[in-house]
Each structure stands twice: as structure tokens, then as C-alpha cells.
Design an enzyme around this catalytic site. Structure first.
Site, PDB file in Angstrom:
ATOM      1  N   SER A  90       5.887   2.399 -13.175  1.00 50.26           N
ATOM      2  CA  SER A  90       6.317   2.309 -11.779  1.00 50.26           C
ATOM      3  C   SER A  90       7.328   1.175 -11.595  1.00 50.26           C
ATOM      4  CB  SER A  90       5.085   2.133 -10.873  1.00 50.26           C
ATOM      5  OG  SER A  90       5.409   2.316  -9.522  1.00 50.26           O
ATOM      6  N   ASP A 101       5.298  14.202  -9.661  1.00 48.77           N
ATOM      7  CA  ASP A 101       5.638  12.908  -9.062  1.00 48.77           C
ATOM      8  C   ASP A 101       6.783  13.095  -8.069  1.00 48.77           C
ATOM      9  OD1 ASP A 101       6.286  10.289  -8.427  1.00 48.77           O
ATOM     10  OD2 ASP A 101       6.117   9.564 -10.490  1.00 48.77           O
ATOM     11  N   HIS A 105       2.470  10.526  -8.653  1.00 50.46           N
ATOM     12  CA  HIS A 105       2.921   9.247  -9.198  1.00 50.46           C
ATOM     13  C   HIS A 105       1.766   8.416  -9.762  1.00 50.46           C
ATOM     14  CE1 HIS A 105       5.408   5.751  -9.801  1.00 50.46           C
ATOM     15  NE2 HIS A 105       4.617   5.027  -9.049  1.00 50.46           N
TER      16      HIS A 105
END
Length: 377
Positions: free
Chosen positions: A158, A322, A355
Site C-alpha cells: 500500500s 482492488d 485492497h
């Protein structure tokens, strides 16, 4: 030839499992601002070899602290517990693993909620503008203090992937290998719009008071709503449909119109747990830092931005569901490395948790991570 840049004057102390690097030298931000010194928190697992060549640095997403996994000093599970440890995907028997708490997060590292030593009051909105390269610079200070000139690998999930890219731009030979997980080389409009709305929710809270909130008058509603929106964007529609469907669950009905669906109650319960997990100012600063990041800024194009980074290999892992950091952004990173002569492979997983899959779908992610890090040297 690799050479070690001169470290800033610093000392290190330990609080349980967490090491704190204390630098008394002024920290200069990319924005031009500065503060009189910084503290950077980190934890380690495994043993640094005699050549100091087996380091694996993990840079985190927006909210985690440095406690990524349990250890002797702190047996509590960390935020990436199934991933790190002896014989695990990131194997502490092979690697010396370092996880750094991001500058700006205030979970051991200096950030907006920390006390300004010159005023005796929290920095809050007087904290200098924070960008991803500042986070990378603080992490580099930790490596310097440990005497690590080159890492075996960088690992960035991330926001941490952005921080890793910024570190590679700062020190092109800082690592031999790079594992990018559900990340991006720049923020794009969909993610920016989500984070912009989250920030507005916080600053519109009546207790925000231009950053003058107190423990007793905390911007609870703003933080709660921002977290809900974040959670919706972190996961995927297929997961919500499979997990909750239209199941009814009458809870939290003190609010207008009540909450009648299980998914509503889940979001409310989870968001209430988060309210005090991260300081509001820290949330705002880190969120904006993500939005401002674009590795290609100042370059002719994206490919030229990756030129000069010296890696033996890179691996990019993402998931098809995602929406926040979508597949094309994972593909872009791999393409740019390949275009600049770095051996890079892209692996897209079929997780339905969006995600957040790298934090929950260990059945898929642990083997994928181990397949790469278990074979690098």
C-alpha cells in the site's frame, strides 16, 4: 561501489520491543519546512549477519505501527503476524527484518500530534507539509544507524510501496530486490477523491476546531465516517455481497433511520474501534502525502522516473478486485522496471477482499510472498 552517506547525529533507545531513533539534528522536509529533531520507531526480527547484507525493510501503509509481528519482547500479535517470523513467508531465520513506523504517524515516530520541543505544545497544523519522500528519508536514517548500506530487499504494501519507491529514488542502490504489494507509483483520481472526502469529513466535525481538538472533545464523528468510507474502498463489492448479502441486524439504532442491515452494523462497529487508533491530524497529513505522490514528477515521463534505480529483481503483487489501487497501477510499476532493465514479474491474485487482501487473505499472499523472498539473496 556502494558508499554509506554520513548519518545524522543520533542515539537509539528501546521501549519494550520498539527501538526509537532520536535525532537531534534539524529534520528538513521536502516542502522546505523543518523541525528541530525527529524520532523514528522501528522493530526488528532475526539477526543481522556479519556483512550486514541480509536486511529486509518493511515500510507500512497509512495506519500500522512498527509492531508487524510478535517477538520475545512483545508477544502480542502484530498487524502482519502470519507473514513474519521463523519459517514464515518473510523468514526471520534468513532475513534481518526491520519494520519502520512512518514519519507523521505518531505511533512512536514524530508526527503532527507530537509535542513541539520549542513550544511545549502539539505540532498539529504547525507541522510542516509531509510528503512520501520525507517518510523515505526518515526510514533511511534507521538504516544508517544500523550500519546497513544495502538491503537484501525492500517490502512495501500500500502506501509503503510508495515510500519504498521514494527511498529507491533517494538511494538507487539501497536494495538488491523489491517486493511491491498492492501499491502504485502515483495517486490517481479515484483514490484521491475518496481520501479527499475522508479529510473533509474530519475537518467538518464540530470538534475539529482547526486542529485544536482535545481528548475530551475529539472529532469522533468525522473519524468514524472517514473510517467507514475507507473500509468500503479497501474491500470489494463481491466480498460485501458474499459476506453480508441483505442480512438484517438491528443494532446501533440510536441514529436517525437506524441501522437495519448487517453490513451497516459491521461498518459502525469497526469504525468505532478505529476512532482513537490514529490521531486526526496524522490521518490528514498521511492521507494528503499519498495524494501528492507521483514518482514521475519532475521527469519527462514515467519510464524516465524509474531510470537509475538499481535492483537485481522486483516482484509486484496485486489483486484483481482492488478498486483503490487497481491492477493497471500494479502493471505500470512492473512495466517501468522492465523497461529500465530490471527483471520484474507481476503476480495478480484472485482474492475478493480488495485492497485489504494482503492483510487478510494469507492463504494466497503468504505463498506468493514466500515464493519471491524465499529465493532472493
Amino acid at each position: 561501489m556502494l558508499t554509506m552517506s554520513k548519518p545524522s547525529p543520533a542515539t537509539t533507545t528501546r521501549e519494550g520491543a520498539t527501538w526509537i531513533l532520536h535525532s537531534k539534528a534539524p529534520f528538513l522536509f521536502a516542502s522546505g519546512g523543518q523541525i528541530p529533531g525527529v524520532e523514528v520507531a522501528y522493530e526488528t526480527w532475526g539477526t543481522l549477519n556479519a556483512k550486514r547484507s541480509n536486511g529486509v525493510l518493511i515500510l507500512t501503509g497509512l495506519s500500522p505501527n512498527a509492531h508487524a509481528a510478535s517477538n520475545e519482547e512483545n508477544p502480542e500479535d502484530g498487524w502482519w503476524e502470519p507473514m513474519i517470523g521463523p519459517g514464515k513467508a518473510i523468514d526471520s531465520n534468513r532475513h534481518f527484518i526491520i519494520c519502520v513506523n512512518s514519519l507523521g504517524s505518531c505511533k512512536g515516530s514524530t508526527g503532527p500530534s507530537c509535542t513541539n520541543p520549542e513550544t511545549g505544545k502539539p505540532y498539529r497544523l504547525s507541522f510542516p507539509d509531509l510528503v512520501i519522500p520525507d517518510i523515505a528519508a526518515a526510514a533511511h536514517m534507521v538504516l544508517q544507524s544500523l550500519g546497513i548500506v544495502q538491503l537484501r530487499a525492500l517490502v512495501g504494501p500500500s502506501m509503503g510501496g510508495m515510500s519504498c519507491l521514494a527511498l529507491l529514488k533517494r538511494q538507487p542502490e539501497i536494495a538488491r530486490h523489491f517486493l511491491a504489494i498492492s501499491t502504485a507509483a502515483r495517486a490517481e483520481p479515484f483514490g484521491i477523491s475518496i481520501r479527499s472526502l475522508q479529510r473533509e469529513m474530519i475537518v467538518r466535525d464540530p470538534h475539529w476546531k482547526d486542529g485544536a481538538y482535545t481528548d475530551k472533545q475529539w472529532p469522533v464523528t468525522g473519524m468514524r465516517l472517514a473510517r467507514k468510507l475507507g473500509m468500503i474502498s479497501y474491500r470489494s463489492e463481491p466480498e460485501w455481497r458474499k459476506r453480508f448479502g441483505r442480512d438484517l441486524q438491528n443494532r446501533y439504532n440510536e441514529r436517525l433511520f437506524g441501522m437495519h442491515f448487517a453490513v451497516e452494523s459491521y461498518l459502525e462497529s469497526a469504525s468505532r474501534k478505529f476512532i482513537r487508533n490514529l490521531d486526526p491530524c496524522c490521518y490528514l497529513y498521511l492521507s494528503r502525502a499519498i495524494d501528492m505522490y507521483d514518482i514521475s514528477e519532475g521527469h519527462e515521463d514515467m519510464q524516465s522516473a524509474f531510470a537509475g534505480i538499481r535492483l537485481d529483481s522486483a516482484r509486484v503483487i496485486g489483486v484483481h478486485t482492488d478498486a483503490l489501487w487497481p491492477p493497471h497501477q500494479q502493471k505500470e510499476i512492473c512495466q517501468m522496471f522492465s523497461a529500465n532493465g530490471v527483471e520484474c514479474q507481476l503476480k495478480m491474485l484472485s482474492s475478493i477482499q480488495g485492497h485489504d487482501s494482503f492483510l487478510v487473505d494469507y492463504k494466497r499472499f503468504c505463498p506468493a510472498v514466500e515464493a519471491y523472498l524465499g529465493n532472493v539473496d
